[in-house]
Write an enzyme that holds these catalytic residues in place. Structure first.
Site, PDB file in Angstrom:
ATOM      1  N   THR B  27      47.242 106.649  58.736  1.00  0.00           N
ATOM      2  CA  THR B  27      47.185 105.298  58.955  1.00  0.00           C
ATOM      3  C   THR B  27      47.989 104.792  57.579  1.00  0.00           C
ATOM      4  O   THR B  27      48.425 105.547  56.847  1.00  0.00           O
ATOM      5  CB  THR B  27      45.813 104.751  58.530  1.00  0.00           C
ATOM      6  OG1 THR B  27      45.285 105.013  57.346  1.00  0.00           O
ATOM      7  CG2 THR B  27      44.564 105.337  59.558  1.00  0.00           C
ATOM      8  N   ASP B  28      48.484 103.530  57.927  1.00  0.00           N
ATOM      9  CA  ASP B  28      49.203 102.916  56.540  1.00  0.00           C
ATOM     10  C   ASP B  28      48.572 101.455  56.414  1.00  0.00           C
ATOM     11  O   ASP B  28      47.446 101.268  57.192  1.00  0.00           O
ATOM     12  CB  ASP B  28      50.735 102.655  57.344  1.00  0.00           C
ATOM     13  CG  ASP B  28      50.741 101.724  58.524  1.00  0.00           C
ATOM     14  OD1 ASP B  28      49.883 100.953  58.472  1.00  0.00           O
ATOM     15  OD2 ASP B  28      51.864 101.686  59.230  1.00  0.00           O
ATOM     16  N   GLN B  29      49.251 100.917  55.514  1.00  0.00           N
ATOM     17  CA  GLN B  29      48.321  99.616  55.019  1.00  0.00           C
ATOM     18  C   GLN B  29      48.547  98.448  56.060  1.00  0.00           C
ATOM     19  O   GLN B  29      47.785  97.456  56.007  1.00  0.00           O
ATOM     20  CB  GLN B  29      48.978  99.241  53.607  1.00  0.00           C
ATOM     21  CG  GLN B  29      50.205  98.596  53.798  1.00  0.00           C
ATOM     22  CD  GLN B  29      50.947  98.052  52.418  1.00  0.00           C
ATOM     23  OE1 GLN B  29      50.459  98.597  51.249  1.00  0.00           O
ATOM     24  NE2 GLN B  29      51.478  96.908  52.324  1.00  0.00           N
ATOM     25  N   GLY B  30      49.136  98.677  57.067  1.00  0.00           N
ATOM     26  CA  GLY B  30      48.826  97.617  58.253  1.00  0.00           C
ATOM     27  C   GLY B  30      47.794  97.907  59.057  1.00  0.00           C
ATOM     28  O   GLY B  30      47.359  97.240  59.690  1.00  0.00           O
TER      29      GLY B  30
END
Lengths: 164, 164, 164, 164
Positions: B27-30
């Site tokens: 995952t990413d911070q989005g």
């Protein structure tokens, strides 16, 4: 017919350049950089480009609450990148619409300029809940201004009618 | 005009299915899976497909000394994938030439079949020193046989003249 | 003196097992899995363990608003993992405190049980703004119950005085 | 009692410094850099250190046929790193033996020097088939010379008896 990047097209003043060095973690057992890493390097390239344009992406996300999410990516791999090589990333705004914009990117071996990978991503602006929104107007103008100055066909490409 | 994958085209018996679960690391911070991970999942999909075809990629590389290197990739992102979701990867051989072959891949949310990403890679067979070589004949035949059984236009796509 | 995991210590009923297959993307040019990937596999292991305990991590984060963040990690690499090998991940709760808990993990080659990597992480529970909070009580109880049933020294390890 | 790095210990002339910027790809949905990335940054740090020492790791592997493989890693996470922050990586040779050497690493936020992560890896020198070999003598001498100049206990740490 292919409208992919030519190596030359990114060489003018409208191309934004940054560099990375290939990490051991980025190699695979074939002895070259694994192909997904180019998407990371494309990201580094457009991050630095946006900083130069006065719109650091971190601020766009934090201040404006707008995320630029990748909705399409295309990559052509011309030659492998090897561990510890310095790569030169050349990024260029090639299309700007109300919601979407397209960034073309070339990755070159820094020592001799050899083209390793060319490609582009389409970015769409969305809000925190994933809904499509217009590009913030300041950023929209900055991206428009960053496009290469070519005589022809730019009008059509900027899609003045505002189609996504 | 777009010859990209349609969601339906992978639904027949010639589509090879495997699953992955989205890791936190992906995952990413989005709040969604970062877009480069789909290339990893495409890789998982064609790895399992080749195993089913009787040509595990590990053997192709070790026994035959042939590497299938990605020379082009295209991805369209339709909807985000979220942490801990199970994804269904559908892989299909869509073109087989003497050196290159094309694998089309769909990534769906497993619970409801919703299409999250569609795309393809072109693979070229090279030897350990990076030189282009023909696909090993057994593998070439297996890939040809794995293509979906469609009446028309297959002849053209298999490129009988042997152009790379 | 070393209080690291012994291979045997995870073999009882209190060990939670899951499997992964080494992806090509996870190899490096040394021909083995790159060492940082074990942290991803540790994460897969404890994710599946928490699901079995009735507290899927996705729910802990979404419903309880609590993040379990890694504050310490230790890994010993005994033998390399190779491309396409199936790995068996054995996870065990080895310490539970009010804020922190420790998960021990073994990664084995699935075919013969050979130990490839052993290690642990310490997790701290924090809220969305990064502030330290107590483990949600249900999860705290579940983790306590999941510890291996050993006669001695468990009291001390659970730190009844509540030191972080 | 803890023999982990103190923030200060890396501040002298024997500490080798490089910088990285946190990529979006390196964040997770918790809004911070995912914990495995520090192992990549540790790698960047010791790569640049070895280059400064006159032994670029790429040459060690290619010319000497020796791989320095990570056999142990320890990391303590003090504060999170955020997207787009510049991180300062401070690497230091802390122990050199015939086969193994230990590199201590600190990762700091570049703007204010705040310590984000401290840790170390133990590297073992192996040949292409994975067999343990002695460190090449030139590299061994360079690493010995790179250790911080501390009066005491260094003799013991260099293990003159040559135990691995």
């Amino acid at each position: 017919m292919k409208r992919d990047l030519e190596g030359e097209s990114c060489g003018d003043r409208s191309s934004y350049v940054s560099t990375v060095r290939v990490r051991y973690a980025e190699t695979d057992q074939g002895g070259v950089a694994y192909h997904s890493n180019y998407l990371h390097w494309f990201e580094v390239g457009r991050t630095e480009m946006m900083r130069e344009l006065g719109y650091p992406y971190a601020d766009v996300e934090r201040v404006e609450g707008v995320l630029l999410t990748v909705v399409e990516a295309h990559l052509q791999y011309h030659r492998p990148a090897f561990y510890d090589e310095v790569l030169r990333i050349e990024s260029q705004v090639s299309d700007v619409r109300r919601v979407r914009s397209r960034i073309d990117t070339l990755v070159r071996r820094d020592t001799d300029g050899e083209l390793l990978c060319s490609g582009h991503v389409w970015l769409a602006s969305v809000n925190r809940s994933g809904g499509v929104v217009r590009l913030p107007s300041g950023l929209h103008a900055a991206l428009l201004a960053a496009r290469p100055k070519v005589e022809t066909q730019e009008e059509g490409k900027t899609d003045p009618a505002g189609i996504v």
